[in-house]
Design a protein around this motif. Structure first.
Motif: not given
Length: 581
Positions: A512-537
């Motif tokens: 389940e999605i808990s929050r959309v983080a404010q930090r970003v990371s660089s993916g393949p080809g220079g694409e910008t990714n946004v980190v989404v945190e999800a809770v796992v049982d």
């Protein structure tokens, strides 16, 4: 034989002339019923009639030997031509008798290799983006293999940069082009060209070297299978081929591999269905009119099906790479430089507070500690020696007494300083024994393989632990261009997540999605990714390993199929326009 006197310059019909000062004997060489060659012998002056007759007999015998040699050569050429025709017939029959398109293309590649006496041959199709579709060495062929991709790039560069290289021999050893065996007209005759050095374009020369090195060859030839064929043959040799290669046989193979041989039956049926094949053979106006009506009705039905398929709702999912991590964890770092000497725990082991996790061996610290102990022992010896001198010095002057007391004070201060340094080094050595600061479970991958006897530096992370009842989170790297959709679904509590671990690819687990983080990371080809945190049982996770890689799928409702196909392109165009404004 015909004897022509010297200085015979009068031109007569069927009579040779002789501008020389000696007599000339001309002997026609007959092969079968034709005179194709002449043997000319200069007859020296002098000698009697007997010598002259013997000379004539010798010339006649030489003419017979020459005629026999030429006749045998003609027979050898005829036999070689017969074998070449038989080989061509067998190869054309194998191409024509193949049942499937891949088998037909493989037979064509094998035929090209045999007819050109090449070690390897590839077939590339211009209509498919110069993709390699067959090879002579394997019946089953993967067009994504490294040799196939290199050949595809080579054909692309040759057609784009210098199409005159088609039909020329390319050498990988010195990157030279040899004009070799070009066909002349439709007769199949060959013309031997002069070898010349030419600087190839850098892109082409590198690819020629690369494919020749992979295949273990030195020379390469690219040739169309016919003037209007969309197929090309790439042949490779270890040694340079013969100076005269009959390339006309490739046109025969290309004639068997026309458009109807490249497209499958369902592709030909589809082209016929949408009217790509003309109906000029329909001479009856009524039949032609009905055929036209049928074609237009078919096109309308197909357009309706395409519209229905375009508007059909499909699941709008966002797939991304994720990492599984415990929400609360304790990390342990290397306190000093050294090597991990012993590991007392294993992956997934439960540890208690104060339990020893691993031992680091630091030869540098131990050497420095030994040096300090040696210095301390020397300072003590000097102090005892000065103390004894002061105690036994009955006849010492006041100056000598003051000097000894000063030296004793310095030695005492030196002992205190060295003792404090030893205490510091002892504490550092004690810190090389890494102990658990809180109870938990070891979360690491193959500790012995990754740490045992490996050098570490201060601040290097060694391992981490997590509480048994700790919550786990899934850190999903969502592309920035899709994050708005994920945010809207998360705010409406409509987004659901499922993921599969790399260790258990056949099982999926919910999150389940808990929050959309404010930090970003660089993916393949220079694409910008946004980190989404999800809770796992935690009870759903079969293997609790921090840093486990997973593939997460975020379901964001449904969308029309057509929009799903063109959405990325539309968003790209919109972003480009926004940048321009």
């Amino acid at each position: 034989p015909i004897l022509v006197p010297p200085r015979e310059t009068i031109v007569e019909q069927n009579r040779p002339t002789n501008p020389l000062s000696e007599a000339l004997i001309v002997v026609p060489i007959r092969i079968g019923k034709r005179y194709d060659h002449l043997l000319e012998v200069i007859h020296p002056a002098g000698g009697g009639p007997t010598a002259q007759r013997g000379y004539l007999r010798f010339v006649a015998q030489m003419a017979d030997l020459m005629s026999d040699f030429l006749r045998r050569q003609k027979l050898r050429e005829a036999e070689a031509n017969r074998q070449a025709v038989e080989l061509l017939r067998e190869n054309l029959q194998s191409v024509a008798s193949a049942n499937t398109i891949p088998a037909r293309l493989h037979a064509a590649a094998r035929a090209c290799a045999q007819l050109l006496d090449a070690e390897q041959a590839f077939i590339a199709c211009v209509a498919r983006g110069n993709q390699v579709v067959a090879t002579s060495s394997h019946a089953t062929f993967d067009s994504r293999s490294e040799p196939a991709l290199i050949c595809q790039r080579l054909v692309n560069n040759v057609l784009r940069l210098d199409s005159s290289l088609l039909g020329n021999l390319l050498s990988a050893s010195d990157r030279r082009v040899e004009t070799h065996a070009k066909t002349s007209g439709d007769s199949g005759a060959t013309v031997e060209g002069e070898q010349h050095l030419a600087r190839l374009p850098e892109d082409i020369s590198l690819l020629v070297d690369e494919i020749c090195n992979i295949q273990g060859c030195r020379h390469l030839l690219i040739r169309r299978l016919g003037d209007h064929s969309s197929l090309l043959c790439i042949a490779l040799w270890v040694t340079p081929p013969s100076e005269e290669i009959d390339l006309s046989s490739l046109e025969s193979i290309g004639g068997l591999l026309g458009e109807n041989q490249i497209y499958s039956s369902w592709q030909r049926a589809f082209r016929s269905l949408i009217g790509l094949q003309s109906g000029d053979s329909l001479t009856d106006p009524a039949v032609a009119r009905n055929a036209t009506i049928t074609t237009w009705l078919t096109r309308a039905a197909m357009l309706g099906l395409l519209a229905a398929a375009a508007l059909f709702p499909v699941n709008d999912n966002v797939s991304a790479t994720a990492v599984l991590q415990p929400a609360h964890k304790a990390a342990y770092y290397a306190p000093a430089s050294g090597a991990v000497e012993e590991i007392m725990v294993t992956d997934g082991q439960a540890v208690t507070q104060g339990q020893t996790l691993l031992q680091i061996h630091s030869p540098q610290l131990e050497s420095q500690l030994d040096q300090l102990h040696s210095r301390l022992e020397l300072a003590r010896q000097n102090h005892d020696e000065r103390q004894n001198q002061l105690a036994a010095g009955v006849s010492l002057s006041d100056f000598e007494v003051d000097q000894l007391e000063s030296e004793l004070e310095q030695l005492r201060i030196q002992q205190i300083s060295i003792s404090k340094q030893i205490e510091i080094y002892d504490s550092q050595l004690d810190s090389l024994v890494v102990r658990a600061t809180q109870p938990g479970i070891v979360a690491a991958w193959e500790l012995e393989n990754s740490l045992l006897h490996r050098p570490v530096n201060p601040g290097d992370r060694l391992l981490q632990t997590f509480a048994p009842d700790a919550q786990w989170v899934l850190l999903i790297s969502v592309p920035q261009r899709r994050i708005s959709k994920v945010k809207r679904q998360a705010e409406g509590q409509e987004a659901s997540i499922s993921f599969s671990l790399a260790s258990h690819p056949d099982r999926t687990f919910p999150a389940e999605i808990s929050r959309v983080a404010q930090r970003v990371s660089s993916g393949p080809g220079g694409e910008t990714n946004v980190v989404v945190e999800a809770v796992v049982d935690p009870s759903q996770i079969p293997l609790k390993q921090a840093g486990a890689v997973a593939r997460a799928t975020i379901r964001c409702g449904t969308t029309p199929a057509a929009w799903l196909l063109i959405r990325d392109a539309v968003q790209l165009v919109k972003s480009k326009i926004a940048l321009l404004w």
